[in-house]
Design an enzyme around this catalytic site. Sequence first.
Site, PDB file in Angstrom:
ATOM      1  N   GLY A  16       0.654  -1.219  -0.113  1.00 44.05           N
ATOM      2  CA  GLY A  16       0.033   0.194   0.043  1.00 44.05           C
ATOM      3  C   GLY A  16       0.843   1.257   0.137  1.00 44.05           C
ATOM      4  CD  GLU A 174     -13.924  11.267  -0.371  1.00 46.46           C
ATOM      5  OE1 GLU A 174     -13.339  12.258  -0.565  1.00 46.46           O
ATOM      6  OE2 GLU A 174     -13.622  10.218  -0.528  1.00 46.46           O
TER       7      GLU A 174
END
Length: 444
Positions: A16, A174
């Site tokens: 990541g 979002e």
Amino acid sequence: MASTTGKHHVVIVGGGFAGLGCAQRLAHHDDVTVTLLDRNNHHQFLPLLYQVATSQLAPADIAHSLRGVFPEQENIDVKLADIAGIDPAARTVRARDGETWTGDALVIAAGSQPNFFNTPGAREHAFPLYSLDDATRLRSRILGILEQVDRNPALVDRGALNFVIVGGGPTGVEVAGAIADMLAVTVPAEYRSLDASAARIILLDYGDALLKPFSDEAHEYVAKVLTAKGVDIRLGTGVKEVGSGHAVLSDGSTVLTRCVIWGGGITAAPLAGDGALAQGRGGRVDVEPDLTLPGSPGVYVIGDVANIPGPDGEPLPQLGSVALQSGVWAADNIVADFAGKPRKPFEYKDKGIMAMIGRGAAIAAVGKRHHEVHGELAHMAWLGVHASLMTGTRARIEAFVDWAWDGFTKTGGPHVLDRSAAAAIDWDDDEAARPPAVPAAPAP
Ligand SMILES: Cc1cc2nc3c(=O)[nH]c(=O)nc-3n(C[C@H](O)[C@H](O)[C@H](O)COP(=O)(O)OP(=O)(O)OC[C@H]3O[C@@H](n4cnc5c(N)ncnc54)[C@H](O)[C@@H]3O)c2cc1C
């Protein structure tokens, strides 16, 4: 200490932001070899998952092959491996299939996973948003619902167009804004006989404001924008239970829904629960200020999986910027260690936080003092910052093309229903969501 090749070997678990940041920094050191292990063959750009889930971006726009990140760096070796155990004393990790890797330094950067807080039914029925797999599942569920309502509008009475979003942090906000935009702009263009005006988007949060880390002014702005988009914001309210066709809210009411989206919190990746690591707040691993595991100076724990102490001693937030910077810092400390020099305590450079609320609306708190901007300017800043953070030029260009196309055409991006299991709904599988039986007519 160097291995038999004369080079120092670093084993990194997780590709990541944190693991990749560390590997990219170490790639510049010819006297270091790196084995980068991940259970996926790709890096996922998590901040844009909601755009895949709402068909604005394609999965390939936000995923980048880990091998492709290091095409010319011969000292970086990528291996697909699901790591199941850690031996910090031996600096060894063990994959689920039994293979082991040992490094002169070991870096654990395994990230987070959704936290369902033991809410009954949430793990089985809610749609979390923490991986590309989650995003494509959710996309197929949303598209599956639209396809079915398009053929059978009566399903609206059974909650088909009710979307329940749990959590008023960036993920919840979002995704709520993006679904509202999708229903208002792209659905009428593509599903011409579907009446999306009956849709309900319910955004729940136990707290007293959405996007808590921002200012009161920002809280008002977010609430105003989302309300104008038709989002029903319920503060002080959470979810008590999730079924396949309903959600029970903490106020006791029941909402019929086939789509509960879970942005309700995260906890450390399962690897942190491996008995060898002591878990602190949020299930994360407490680390020393120099990012090493207490008592194991050759083992670094970085990014979301770690409780990295900030300047006030409180753990730093779980953000991409913290993860990336901690990865780079760990690499520098590892190199210093190999050279017999002292490790330095991590210093986080806070460049701000931002969140997208929907088309043309975002908030950004930038700079040391978190100066806030709202609206179109923040939207443009958001696009620029997120594109610049993406791995690979091709992904950046493709994302910009998709965003521009979306902006000009209003028809949205790739509406691909590719997960038929997620899209399939048995409308009679939930007792609580079944329509009341029509009483038999009395015999004449
Ligand atoms: C929906 C969403 C939106 C977000 N938006 C923002 C934002 O706008 N701005 C921001 O700064 N941050 C944002 N974040 C947070 C940010 O994405 C994380 O803080 C960041 O990804 C953490 O990086 P990491 O490297 O620690 O973990 P991750 O990015 O989660 O990477 C962990 C890696 O480890 C691998 N892994 C895990 N366990 C194993 C195992 N056992 N074996 C092998 N590999 C393993 C995983 O496959 C993964 O590749 C968002 C997060 C989410 C979920």
